[in-house]
Design an enzyme around this catalytic site. Structure first.
Site, PDB file in Angstrom:
ATOM      1  NE  ARG A  27      -3.631   2.447   0.066  1.00  0.00           N
ATOM      2  CZ  ARG A  27      -3.270   3.558  -0.564  1.00  0.00           C
ATOM      3  NH1 ARG A  27      -2.126   3.616  -1.203  1.00  0.00           N
ATOM      4  NH2 ARG A  27      -4.063   4.603  -0.568  1.00  0.00           N
ATOM      5  N   GLY A  80     -13.248   5.871   3.359  1.00  0.00           N
ATOM      6  CA  GLY A  80     -14.600   6.375   3.114  1.00  0.00           C
ATOM      7  C   GLY A  80     -15.014   7.452   4.091  1.00  0.00           C
ATOM      8  CG  LEU A 106     -13.250   7.503  -2.149  1.00  0.00           C
ATOM      9  CD1 LEU A 106     -13.112   8.931  -2.616  1.00  0.00           C
ATOM     10  CD2 LEU A 106     -14.653   7.227  -1.637  1.00  0.00           C
ATOM     11  CG  ASP A 107     -10.681   7.408   0.735  1.00  0.00           C
ATOM     12  OD1 ASP A 107     -10.510   8.569   0.330  1.00  0.00           O
ATOM     13  OD2 ASP A 107     -11.601   7.076   1.485  1.00  0.00           O
ATOM     14  CD  GLU A 108      -8.007   1.525  -2.164  1.00  0.00           C
ATOM     15  OE1 GLU A 108      -6.787   1.329  -1.962  1.00  0.00           O
ATOM     16  OE2 GLU A 108      -8.899   0.904  -1.541  1.00  0.00           O
TER      17      GLU A 108
END
Lengths: 291, 291, 291, 291
Positions: B218, C208, C234-236
């Site tokens: 990540r 989220g 999203l958020d990645e």
């Protein structure tokens, strides 16, 4: 007219300290019960090692607090005073009145004003005083009065007298937000409220002027900031809070100053918040902080 | 024969929790007074927002504590139990008996043994159990018994039964110090004491196996570790403590694991210390930590 | 007319990356020498483990840089391009043009404006855009244009089109300073410059909406913030920077939000500073940060 | 026979420093290329502000390094020496030989031995010397020779002479792991290798003896530790690394010492790792650390 913080209506903060002996907590909590208070938070510390001092902070909710204050105080004087202890009772819905003294640096003063505007500091701010005019417009954009009191020449007594005039009767605490003047012992006596300072070093390292330059010369790998109560001994007052930031060989003294500003504003803000919430008790040259 | 920690002789720790209502602090401190105890430390927390739960930890000194325990407990049952509250009283001079389960990694188990040897953990350690033999010699060099319980094959019930045999009646808390086996719900029921785990991530990030590999994939800029009570839901138990370390792009998953080991041993040590000093109260899936 | 930062006159930043092989550093530094540049700072990283990618950032001083740019770029295209590497050359005296998108929260946007005013961010800020008007006055007090683009209803395409109109040709980077709208993939394609976001959690925990509420429910002992490049997932997107703050059981979800604001503004500020100083190289879903 | 670390076979570390002028990076990287090396990591720093000193660390892979060392050194002497720069070339597969001096505290010495056993320190440890015998058994359990050199009476010259006998020709670096004796200037001259110390305060605060007692008296809110090179001026040598831990009013001087031990072992370990990986360059009373 007193400003009120409705979110804290009927909430009292009681500080008790003095020589430790058995039963103080019981006596205090019995008093709160009989005065119809419900304890919301309680912190207690006994300093056995240093001769047995006792410190307690109690926050309690008491419907109709404002009207009951005289009766509660009479009970405290008899019960807690009778045990040879000192005490102080405050109504948390009455914000402390805080004056800020600053010079040309804006990072500490604006941080305090901004946190105040967000509702994070339970204070009113009747004035900001500066020996320069640089920050006047910014201060007034927060709706806070700004007063310019120049401090020219070696004799500071005139400027100090003018500041005392402005503060007298109007404030409960004075915060030096990078105010670059040394206050006289006479000033501290006359102002008669706690004065909180931010020093731009990890005290007692780099006492006095130009700490970032000294830190750079020494080649430290961390810089710090220290918030403390001001006493007549420069940079020697009781420490409320400290913090640090990592630095490295590539940073000049000017770079340390830029980095340090962020530590300064955070440390001063925490110290101010804790003081204004009655979380700090002075004991000799130390502080007990119920954070 | 019970091991005793003389430095803590006559020192009791009382935990009280349950539905909040006025007067609990007063009732508890009156009880301590009438039982001839002197309060040494007191922490209190009321969880208004979540429906009014009350939590209190009181440490008090009571000469002749061991003999007086039955009487104090009877008073607690009547007074505190009568208020609808739960309570637990412990004699701090009687260290909790702590078993450690480990696999092949030594950093967490050796850190606990070393802190114990320095006198920093108020526990006795009757045994270390491992499904491998790699750490046996190190463990025994601390004078601690080591038992090897292999866990081969998919059926863990035999190994778990053997561990239960070793633990039964001998321990007050079990610590999983990087024990790489998932314990069954049946095991948790039968062990009947709190089980503390260290997970090598900042939960709830990277739940499950191989968190350092996942963290590397990540591209996070910090890694963490989490110590929590073990429940039947993997990695979902109440969190006791967490901490992190900065990492950067140059570090492989293996580098993260090396760096993370230092966070794991520190986080687990703090969680164990707090638990064994009765500083942690479980409340649903949360913990109240009076650190 | 281009704004110039005179303190950085004649200072170039060169980014080189691509498949690693021997001699790249030598080739690049020979090029800088023959182009009459003097290397001021050099960072280099080779990602052996992941298949051998090479990353280099070189800052060099070159008198008369502006006039020499075409010649240096031609040399780079031939020399560095000839080695199969990608490169980007920027004149550091030309600040990147940064637009800020915000909603009602002021802590991130004011922090960026304030750091910019202090001269700590090498950017120009042609505009702040918000879907609310709450921060308009504060923004304009910094001398920065404010545009209100409401985002009513489920169809965001009209608002996005209006924002694209404002940004087109005017900006080099877009910063989402707690902009509470999800941008469409189409928007990201059309804006055609990097978009940096601040997420109010320690990603990938609490992806989220409402991360502070989720963090409170899970009972974590630390909260975090993450700044990342925005991608269609999203958020990645690739993480640029993260940091955390300690919290405890006494804090409500609202308290976490107050505390978290200070982490958010610090993390976003560092990410913005590093991006605008060309210290961040994207590589797949990772970032190399030469901080 | 020289110990070898096979994971680092054919890996060289080159340190270059001296007066800055254009083209050094190019000259060095051209030299590495022509010597068939491939640069793996490169750090560079130019200290413009202080008169233009240049510092560079280059790690490169060179098949057959051991055999090629004389030729590479000859090239360095001519090329880099010809530019008026100092240089040092080391074969990273040859671990530095590190002696540890300790007294009765085990936390620093055991941490180093344990990290060494885990393969995290690229050193060999030919001996631990102590003026006490308390840690002998622990040291030997790691397979490391232990020598007892008592230091009775005011005249330390005999003990120092004995230590020099043990060290002479056998070590590349000496680490003082809470060695509670002040080494004479004569000793430092004769030992002729770098000596690294850990001081149990955030230098320059609390120079000299009993820093935890002094820290407690001053009422600081953080304690620290500092690792530095030993010079003839006590506690004044170049700082390699520092770190801190938060403390509070409830902690005695003894509590600070317990807490501080964890900071000390971490700070010393990082300083030792960086030194032994040739990441630290001394420059006057400062260090450049390419961590």
């Amino acid at each position: 007219m007193t400003v009120h913080n409705d979110a804290l209506r009927d909430r009292a903060c009681l500080i008790v300290h003095g020589p430790d002996h058995p039963g103080i907590v019981a006596a205090v909590s019995a008093l709160v019960s009989r005065q119809k208070g419900n304890i919301v938070a309680l912190d207690q510390y006994s300093d056995d090692a240093d001769g047995g001092a006792f410190f307690q902070r109690v926050v309690f909710h008491r419907p109709g607090l404002a009207a009951a204050m005289p009766e509660i105080k009479a009970d405290l004087a008899e019960t807690v005073g009778g045990l040879g202890l000192e005490w102080a009772l405050s109504d948390q819905s009455v914000p402390k009145r805080m004056a800020i003294l600053a010079s040309t640096s804006d990072h500490c003063v604006l941080e305090l004003l901004w946190r105040h505007r967000r509702g994070e500091l339970n204070v009113s701010i009747p004035m900001v005083i500066s020996n320069h005019t640089k920050i006047a417009e910014d201060v007034r954009s927060f709706g806070i009065p700004f007063f310019h009191v120049p401090s020219q020449g070696p004799d500071k007594s005139e400027a100090e007298a003018r500041i005392i005039e402005l503060l007298a009767g109007n404030v409960d605490v004075v915060v030096l937000a990078r105010y670059m003047q040394i206050l006289s012992e006479d000033f501290l006596d006359r102002v008669a409220v706690p004065v909180i300072n931010i020093h731009h070093s990890f005290l007692p390292a780099f006492i006095g002027a130009a700490p970032y330059r000294k830190a750079h010369e020494r080649g430290v790998k961390m810089i710090g900031a220290t918030s403390h109560y001001v006493t007549k001994d420069l940079d020697e007052g009781p420490i409320i809070e400290q913090d640090i930031a990592r630095v490295d060989h590539s940073m000049s003294a000017a770079d340390l100053q830029v980095r340090g500003a962020y530590v300064e504003r955070a440390v001063l803000s925490r110290a101010v918040q804790w003081h204004t919430e009655d979380r700090v008790i002075r004991h000799g040259n130390h502080t007990i902080v119920f954070a």
